[in-house]
Design a protein around this motif. Sequence first.
Motif, short mmCIF file in Angstrom:
data_model
loop_
_atom_site.label_atom_id
_atom_site.label_comp_id
_atom_site.label_asym_id
_atom_site.label_seq_id
_atom_site.Cartn_x
_atom_site.Cartn_y
_atom_site.Cartn_z
N GLY A 63 26.41 16.46 20.20
CA GLY A 63 27.62 16.82 18.90
C GLY A 63 29.24 16.34 19.37
O GLY A 63 29.42 16.36 18.09
N ALA A 94 34.25 14.80 7.60
CA ALA A 94 32.90 14.19 8.45
C ALA A 94 32.24 14.88 8.97
O ALA A 94 30.73 15.21 9.21
N ALA A 95 32.93 15.66 10.19
CA ALA A 95 32.39 16.50 11.17
C ALA A 95 32.15 17.91 10.86
O ALA A 95 31.43 18.51 11.86
N PHE A 120 38.38 12.47 8.44
CA PHE A 120 37.15 12.97 10.02
C PHE A 120 37.24 14.08 10.11
O PHE A 120 35.33 14.38 10.31
N ALA A 129 30.96 13.85 20.81
CA ALA A 129 30.71 12.37 21.19
C ALA A 129 31.60 12.23 19.84
O ALA A 129 32.12 11.91 20.38
N LYS A 130 31.01 12.70 18.76
CA LYS A 130 31.52 12.15 17.63
C LYS A 130 32.83 12.85 17.31
O LYS A 130 33.22 12.78 16.29
N LEU A 131 32.98 13.98 17.83
CA LEU A 131 34.34 14.48 18.00
C LEU A 131 35.66 14.42 18.94
O LEU A 131 36.44 14.87 19.02
N ARG A 132 35.58 13.41 20.25
CA ARG A 132 36.00 12.89 21.10
C ARG A 132 37.10 12.28 20.61
O ARG A 132 37.82 12.68 21.09
N ALA A 133 36.83 10.95 19.18
CA ALA A 133 38.43 10.88 18.60
C ALA A 133 39.22 12.06 18.75
O ALA A 133 40.99 12.03 18.76
N LEU A 157 41.13 7.95 15.49
CA LEU A 157 40.73 8.20 14.63
C LEU A 157 39.81 7.09 13.49
O LEU A 157 41.25 6.27 13.37
N PRO A 158 39.30 7.27 13.14
CA PRO A 158 38.43 5.77 12.50
C PRO A 158 39.81 6.09 10.53
O PRO A 158 39.99 7.35 10.43
#
Length: 964
Positions: A496, A539-540, A536, A498-502, A510-511
């Motif tokens: 989990g 979503a997380a 972000f 990986a999706k917080l790395r940014a 950030l996207p």
Amino acid sequence: MKELFDIVRGEAESAVWSRGVELVRRGAVTLESQSPDEIVLRVVVQSGRAAPAVRLHPAHSSWECDCDGEDDPCEHTCAALIALRRASESGAPLAAAAKVSAKLGYRLTRKPGGIALARVIVRDGADQPLAHSLSAYASGRAPGPAPLVSAEDLAVERWIDPRRTGPPPAEAMQRLLTALVGCENVTLDGAPVAISLEPVLPIARVEDRGDGFAVQLAPDPRLSEAFANGVALCGGALRPIGDPHLSLRDREELARGRLYAPDAAGRLVSEVIPELRARIPVEIHTERLPREELAKPRLRARVTREGDRLRVAAELVYGDPPVARVEDGRLIALGAGVPRRSESTESALAARLERELGLAPGAELELGAQDAIAFRSKLEQFSGELVGRAHEAFRLEPALFAELRGGSDRLALEFRGSGGAGVDPARVLRAFGDGESLVPLSGGGFAPLPLAWLAKHGRQVADLLAARDADGRVPACALPDLARLYADLGEPAPPGFAKLRALVEDFESLPDAPLPADLDAELRGYQRDGVRWLAFLRAAGLGGLLADDMGLGKTLQALCAVSGRTLVVAPTSVLFGWAEQAQRFRPSLRVSVYHGPKRALDPAADLTLTSYALLRLDAETLGSVSWDTLVLDEAQAIKNPDSQVARAAFALRGEFRVTLTGTPVENRLDELWSQLHFSNPGLLGSLADFRERYAKPVAAGEPGAAAHLRGRIAPFLLRRLKKDVARELPPRTEAVLHCELDADERAVYDAVRAASQREVVDRLQAGGSVLEALELLLRLRQAACHRALVPGQQAAGSAKLSVLRESLEELVAEGHKALVFSQWTSFLDLVEPELRAAEIGFTRLDGSTADRAGVVQQFQSEDGPPVLLISLRAGGVGLNLTAADHVFLLDPWWNPAVEEQAADRAHRIGQDRPVLVYRLVARDTVEERILLLQERKRALAEAALSGADRANAISREDLLALLA
């Protein structure tokens, strides 16, 4: 002299040196005598008070001051050297010290009911009645020259009841006697008399009475006269009559003589006489009290374990089993028998005990694990009796090592010894934090901590231990911390992450987030960044604290990020502003305002708006809904985590949690914890843990503590300042307008200060309640603003109102508009007549204003009045008042964040003119100290949110500094 000046200047505290400068400015320093070896100066602190004497020895670079202050060098020494240096540079000699011939004398007289006290002024050897109080002389309210008054004289006055003419009662007389100890020129019916605080007590005489014994009370042979109000004359000295702490029955029996049979001699020696000696002197007039001769003295050491510490109690006892023990040179019976003492044997045993254990008979020693392990060998070689086996557990085992398994959202960490015995990680971290080097093992013994490993990773582990739940899982908001620990130890990252790395590495990556289709607004670049960050987090499954500077559009960014059924909690003053902005920027949202006596939740509403007051009152109703999004605006409202409103906020159920505030930290770091605990529960652990591991180290300036906290909260806190992202805003200039109090205002201010300052400060220093100090601070601040604010005072104007009127007349004539803030509506009441007299148009907004929007609209209009009077509480947040380009803060407050919020009503997006913020400050008042305290308060927010390493919250020391 230059060398002595430089030494004192270098060693003096800055505040002490400044007080010395102020004394010189007041002309308080006078020259008493001067010789090649010594210069003596007097520093007059206050009229009628003893002037401290400063003795300077330039040849030896030394100084002395007879004041009772704790500072060394003190402000009087600094003032003396500054005055000498200025006199040398100007060529003008210092004024000679005035000789004060008038001093106080105390005349005690015998009267029915006891001794009465009268004070006189002794001038040229003659007594004159003291017609007024010492404070009246000191303030100049009493006619005639003031007598020289010492601290002892002031202490006596404190206990004198001016309403009483006869002898004071016993309790008051005892207090007066205590105060008179240090006073000179005390007489009793014209004869000099000494004062002693040694109490006069009866004496217990133990004597033979037939075959048995008698104990009888007798008066102190030195007693010559006793008085009805609790004092006695003994050998030319007045002494208090002491309380022997005997019951009425005991007094009656002992007055007649209490008899003891021959077989009660042991109890008489072991119980009765020691108990009496604890209360009154005892004289033994018999040779027949028995002593047991069979018991011999010997040594014992009793060992017990308390947690991780070993307690050793050394004893010198008689008999086996013991019948008595020696403690502090006294023989204490442990049974009916009394041994015959052998003091020479006791001395020899005491010396042996000192050699072997380093203890005296009756002493106890408490040892930490490291010291207990070393002490164990002494106990094993002890020549006396050893009672207990607790010392056997204090043995050294091989060092612990850490085992960590990565790749999981659980903190899989264990500390083990070479034998496989494990130790709870929390126990290891606690020992490390307490500065211990050893930790107990479950199987017995103590193992050294892996200090190098803990020094490198201990803080990270402590963060994660505080954040994990009962099952050992780490919440999503703490996954970045867990990932950093795994990375440092070469372990795989938790699932989990990986999706917080940014979020952790760089906000720039950030996207992009799509904006709402119904959005009717053009976002600035930084606002789009804020929306991306919020989206972000949503979503997380995380929450965030949007801490943009005031006026940068936090409401708009939140409206772009909310999703699903949303609850917004805001101050009542901005509640309908939220509704207006939602209608303006997101017109398709269905908005419901949960407010008023007929309030009800609308299940179909996209956006439900309510106030903090209703959140507290309707906590059960609002907490029963599972909200998709929760938003707390002006989230400093929950800054006190123990308050009802904060607990109600924590209990709300919501998937996405956002807090909005331009002042995330005002006074204490607890406020930051409270807001982050709402948005990301578990991130910073419990409040107690946060205070211990963050708040205290940051406040103490511990290196790296503030930086570590900033690193942990950085992914979940977004703060942009206007100066960085809204460069199109015009400049904001701050200035202080100093006001000089006139003679009447100064007299009232000094009277308020003198009335209770010293007593309040003394109580505060002794640990007393801060409420009295806050009340005095309030009165001092009011007296600095306007005499009419002080109870019992009346005045038509004030120095501050004059400065304000002149400033407003000038700027209004030039076509400007102004906001005038005060925390007191009663002060605004006094401003209004000044404005009417100057024919300056104004309107007003305070807590009683019903149509807030109408007042704002009237002021904002081009033809509206040029001045808006606002109470700080009612208008400090949530208002857009860009028609004004001048802001006046009438009464500076110790919390700079409150003033910043007020000033930002004008300096915000939409303002196109430079904004000037004026603080009106009365010279030589507590307001000047408040400005200094504001700088310290700003350091608190800087430490948590910026690059500082030290923070200071409001404290007892702050109050002492303000009232000094």
